[in-house]
Design a protein around this motif. Structure first.
Motif, mmCIF file in Angstrom:
data_model
loop_
_atom_site.group_PDB
_atom_site.id
_atom_site.type_symbol
_atom_site.label_atom_id
_atom_site.label_comp_id
_atom_site.label_asym_id
_atom_site.label_seq_id
_atom_site.Cartn_x
_atom_site.Cartn_y
_atom_site.Cartn_z
ATOM 1 N N PRO A 1 2.261 51.549 32.304
ATOM 2 C CA PRO A 1 0.863 51.805 31.973
ATOM 3 C C PRO A 1 0.626 52.147 30.504
ATOM 4 O O PRO A 1 -0.466 51.922 29.981
ATOM 5 N N TYR B 1 -3.653 49.187 38.021
ATOM 6 C CA TYR B 1 -3.605 50.425 38.789
ATOM 7 C C TYR B 1 -3.591 51.621 37.858
ATOM 8 O O TYR B 1 -3.335 51.489 36.649
ATOM 9 N N ASP B 2 -3.876 52.785 38.408
ATOM 10 C CA ASP B 2 -3.774 54.057 37.708
ATOM 11 C C ASP B 2 -2.682 54.864 38.403
ATOM 12 O O ASP B 2 -2.840 55.262 39.567
ATOM 13 N N LYS C 1 -3.857 58.188 39.993
ATOM 14 C CA LYS C 1 -4.989 58.247 40.923
ATOM 15 C C LYS C 1 -4.866 57.315 42.127
ATOM 16 O O LYS C 1 -5.502 57.557 43.158
ATOM 17 N N ASP C 2 -4.088 56.251 42.011
ATOM 18 C CA ASP C 2 -4.104 55.197 43.029
ATOM 19 C C ASP C 2 -3.032 55.313 44.100
ATOM 20 O O ASP C 2 -2.955 54.455 44.986
#
Length: 328
Positions: free
Chosen positions: A105, A113-114, A117-118
């Motif tokens: 990331p 995606y995070d 958080k995901d």
């Protein structure tokens, strides 16, 4: 109590998140629910091998059947993106690795995606140590000789990796930077294709998992130059660590963790955590993990795993920024 009664009790315990059952008491039957374990690399790599061990052992505890779904690409990020979009009902999980969660990331301009958080972290499963190997024809037998050769022959050597942003990429870049040498990086979609080209002599070097390189080293098709661990590996006791060859504190190890999509029921997460730990900490599985070069490592709870993700995300974000590596 009848066998049927035992099986019903087993399912209740697993669903309640207790995960405390005798694996011999519950065998999945035809028509049992099927869950998917996503892996971000091709079949045959270390992560895939451990995912298949997990898929083989979990049914005896949970009563479900499991299949492994390989989705290679972007150092595991494509698979992470698929998990993020999967239903949060326990039918899909992922055995992921450090790079996909904590480095990609920060390295790629965009990932689907995070990391914070995901997903719902279940727990760590183990560490995968890396070993630096080369084609047998290379005129060096250890890291010191490699560095000397690379300095005398700038840009002549090449090194394969499992993909941009993976440990095999970043750790090798760190080693090259420390040594002050120029070696061309050649990224692949997984360790298998890269090691195939090293064995064929088309690429000079690779820093890959011990599990992936061990068969080639044992057969003499690759030479092991150094291990990326603090201590020598029991499976390769004669191979010195890279740290003891003049690169103090050098490390090339990645962790593996089981994840669910975000909003997965906490009891389901806890149940899977208990089932995973029970099955993977048995003596036979522990021995098999060490045999393929994996070092067992487990979280104390899903909450601890979630906190670990937070700290690793921050730590590797700083490392990527220091490296200056940025990919589209």
């Amino acid at each position: 109590m009848t066998n049927a009664g035992i099986n019903r009790r087993t399912m209740v315990l697993a669903t309640a998140g207790m995960g405390v059952v005798d694996p011999l008491q519950a065998e999945p039957t035809k028509g049992a629910p099927v869950a998917k374990i996503i892996v971000g690399f091709p079949a045959g790599q270390a992560t895939d091998i451990l995912a298949r061990m997990l898929a083989d052992k979990l049914p005896a505890v949970t009563g479900k059947n499991y299949i492994v779904d390989n989705k290679p690409g972007q150092g595991g990020s494509l698979a992470m993106g698929a998990l993020a979009k999967s239903p949060a009902d326990g039918s899909v999980m992922m055995l992921t690795h450090m790079s996909a969660v904590a480095t990609n990331p920060h390295m790629y301009k965009s990932v689907p995606y995070d990391s914070l958080k995901d997903f719902e972290p279940v727990g760590l499963l183990g560490d995968l140590p890396f070993v630096l190997v080369c084609h047998p024809s290379m005129p060096f037998n250890n890291v010191e000789q490699l560095v000397r050769y690379a300095k005398d022959n700038p840009k002549k050597l090449t090194n394969a990796s499992s993909g941009n942003g993976t440990v095999s990429h970043l750790a090798m870049e760190d080693l090259k930077s420390r040594a002050g040498v120029e070696i061309l990086h050649v990224p692949y979609k997984g360790s298998g294709p890269g090691l195939t080209d090293v064995v064929a002599g088309q690429v000079s070097l690779a820093l890959e998992t011990a599990a992936a390189v061990q068969p080639f080293v044992q057969s003499g098709r690759l030479k092991a130059l150094g291990a990326g661990t603090t201590k020598r590996l029991s499976m390769m006791p004669n191979v010195p660590t890279i740290a003891e060859q003049g690169f103090e504190d050098f490390s090339a190890v990645t962790w593996l963790m089981l994840l669910y999509p975000a909003t997965t029921d906490k009891q389901l997460v806890a149940g899977t955590f208990g089932a995973m730990n029970k099955t993977m900490q048995t003596p036979d599985v522990d021995a098999r993990m060490r045999q393929i070069g994996a070092l067992p490592r487990f979280s104390a709870s899903p909450a601890e795993a979630a906190a670990f993700v937070q700290s690793e995300y921050a730590k590797w974000g700083k490392a990527v920024r220091r490296s200056g590596v940025r990919l589209d």
